[in-house]
Enzyme design. Structure first.
Site, PDB file in Angstrom:
ATOM      1  N   ARG A 107      11.202 -24.267  41.655  1.00  0.00           N
ATOM      2  CA  ARG A 107      12.024 -24.212  42.831  1.00  0.00           C
ATOM      3  C   ARG A 107      13.275 -24.816  43.913  1.00  0.00           C
ATOM      4  NH1 ARG A 107      14.383 -19.724  47.753  1.00  0.00           N
ATOM      5  NH2 ARG A 107      14.510 -18.121  45.840  1.00  0.00           N
ATOM      6  N   HIS A 134      21.272 -19.790  40.083  1.00  0.00           N
ATOM      7  CA  HIS A 134      20.398 -18.843  40.483  1.00  0.00           C
ATOM      8  C   HIS A 134      19.660 -17.510  39.932  1.00  0.00           C
ATOM      9  CE1 HIS A 134      16.645 -17.114  42.744  1.00  0.00           C
ATOM     10  NE2 HIS A 134      16.762 -16.294  43.969  1.00  0.00           N
ATOM     11  N   GLN A 137      17.532 -14.477  40.121  1.00  0.00           N
ATOM     12  CA  GLN A 137      18.066 -13.288  40.107  1.00  0.00           C
ATOM     13  C   GLN A 137      19.101 -12.167  40.708  1.00  0.00           C
ATOM     14  OE1 GLN A 137      17.238 -12.581  44.466  1.00  0.00           O
ATOM     15  NE2 GLN A 137      18.180 -11.171  43.857  1.00  0.00           N
ATOM     16  N   ASP A 225      25.871 -13.129  50.430  1.00  0.00           N
ATOM     17  CA  ASP A 225      24.989 -13.424  50.530  1.00  0.00           C
ATOM     18  C   ASP A 225      25.429 -14.401  51.266  1.00  0.00           C
ATOM     19  OD1 ASP A 225      22.954 -15.161  50.008  1.00  0.00           O
ATOM     20  OD2 ASP A 225      23.636 -16.024  48.309  1.00  0.00           O
ATOM     21  N   CYS A 266      21.050 -10.729  47.860  1.00  0.00           N
ATOM     22  CA  CYS A 266      19.479 -11.423  46.675  1.00  0.00           C
ATOM     23  C   CYS A 266      18.570 -11.655  48.218  1.00  0.00           C
ATOM     24  CB  CYS A 266      19.857 -12.752  46.658  1.00  0.00           C
ATOM     25  SG  CYS A 266      20.466 -13.738  47.873  1.00  0.00           S
ATOM     26  N   ARG A 294      13.118  -8.168  41.138  1.00  0.00           N
ATOM     27  CA  ARG A 294      12.744  -9.508  40.392  1.00  0.00           C
ATOM     28  C   ARG A 294      11.712  -9.742  39.948  1.00  0.00           C
ATOM     29  NH1 ARG A 294      15.090 -13.747  44.007  1.00  0.00           N
ATOM     30  NH2 ARG A 294      13.767 -15.038  42.459  1.00  0.00           N
TER      31      ARG A 294
END
Ligand code: CP
Ligand code: NVA
Length: 308
Positions: A107, A134, A137, A225, A266, A294
């Site tokens: 990340r 991402h 996700q 988000d 998310c 996830r």
């Protein structure tokens, strides 16, 4: 090298296979009493490096638990304690880590860091979020949609708010999994044209609609988000809130979607900002299934990367 760098860079048949594997992995664990030994030893003998240059709860915990459940071991590395980009090149870091571990998840901020790491690593690299995308996700999100409502192909997904990194991966997924996406948000926060063009090039209908009420009409899935991502300057906070206030997902907005529409986020969410608690904890919401998935989706991604 089988890297998982982005959804648009991964073969659509392979993506479908990963979702199916993730569902099977989840089913195999269903009803298993806590503490019972795991049958899945696909990663036995494997060491996985998890590198974080930004904070994380879900990505860190789900990758760590996922590797361990499959019999592997993890090494969690914090970007601020590493030499990454501080004098030592990313390429050299990639070469060194490849001598120790079998798989790297990173990340980071700049997408260039991910790409340089992948170019020089001799083990697979997984994108655990950059400023631009991402993908892990959205693999979990597609899995979550499908376990609740069946195939996502042909469905209408509405992205509300900032056209950010998570939105970008949703657009990639629209192209690869064959669904349509309507973006509703202020023009200055539109997703990059490149992401929109990818989805359209694969035959998806992508609409930009400034009016949130109109955008959500007929939606099968509404997504929100945070209004301020980790890579956004804190000084932009007030401006972003002013731009995005009209795009909050609340009961009135959800009422415009299909009666059986799902709501996703998310996480982490900022309750009463981009979404109300009433929606997060309400009947449309599948946010905690998303978080759980996830774990299962990334197990499938890791197995695909390693061919195990
Ligand atoms: N959704 C997600 O990636 O969460 P974390 O930032 O907590 O990892
Ligand atoms: N867009 C958010 C997602 C966090 C998982 C961020 O980049 O901070």
């Amino acid at each position: 090298m089988t890297h998982f760098l982005d959804i648009h860079k991964t073969d659509a048949t392979d993506l479908r296979g990963m979702i199916d594997t993730a569902r099977a992995i989840k089913d195999a664990r269903a009803g298993r009493p806590k503490g019972a030994p795991d049958d899945d030893k696909a990663l036995a003998g494997h060491m996985v490096a998890l590198i974080f240059e930004k904070p994380s709860t879900r990505t860190r915990a789900s990758f760590d638990v996922g590797v361990r459940q499959m019999g592997g071991q993890t090494m969690v590395l914090s970007g601020k304690d590493m030499q990454l980009g501080h004098g030592e090149t990313i390429a050299d870091t990639a070469r060194v880590l490849s001598r120790y571990v079998d798989l790297i998840m990173i990340r980071t901020f700049d997408e260039a860091t991910l790409l340089e790491l992948a170019e020089h690593a001799t083990v697979p690299v997984i994108n655990g979020l950059t400023d631009r995308t991402h993908p892990c996700q959205i693999m979990a999100d597609v899995m979550t949609y499908e376990e609740h409502r069946g195939s996502i192909a042909g469905k209408k997904v509405v992205w509300t708010g900032d056209g950010n990194n998570v939105c970008a991966s949703f657009l990639h997924a629209a192209g690869q999994f064959g669904f349509d996406l309507t973006f509703t948000g202020p023009e200055v926060l539109d997703p990059e044209p490149e992401f929109v063009e990818f989805a359209r090039s694969k035959g998806s209908t992508v609409m930009i609609e400034r009016d949130a009420d109109r955008a959500v009409e007929g939606a099968d899935l509404v997504v929100a988000d945070t209004w301020v991502s980790m890579h956004d300057a804190q000084s932009s906070r007030e401006r972003r809130h002013n731009l995005l206030r009209g795009y909050q997902v609340n009961d009135a907005l959800m009422a415009k979607a299909k009666p059986d529409a799902l709501f996703m986020h998310c996480l982490p969410a900022h309750r009463e900002e981009e979404v109300t608690s009433a929606v997060m904890d309400g009947p449309h919401s599948v946010i905690f299934d998303e978080a759980e998935n996830r774990l299962h989706a990334q197990k499938a991604v890791m197995r695909w990367c390693l061919g195990v």
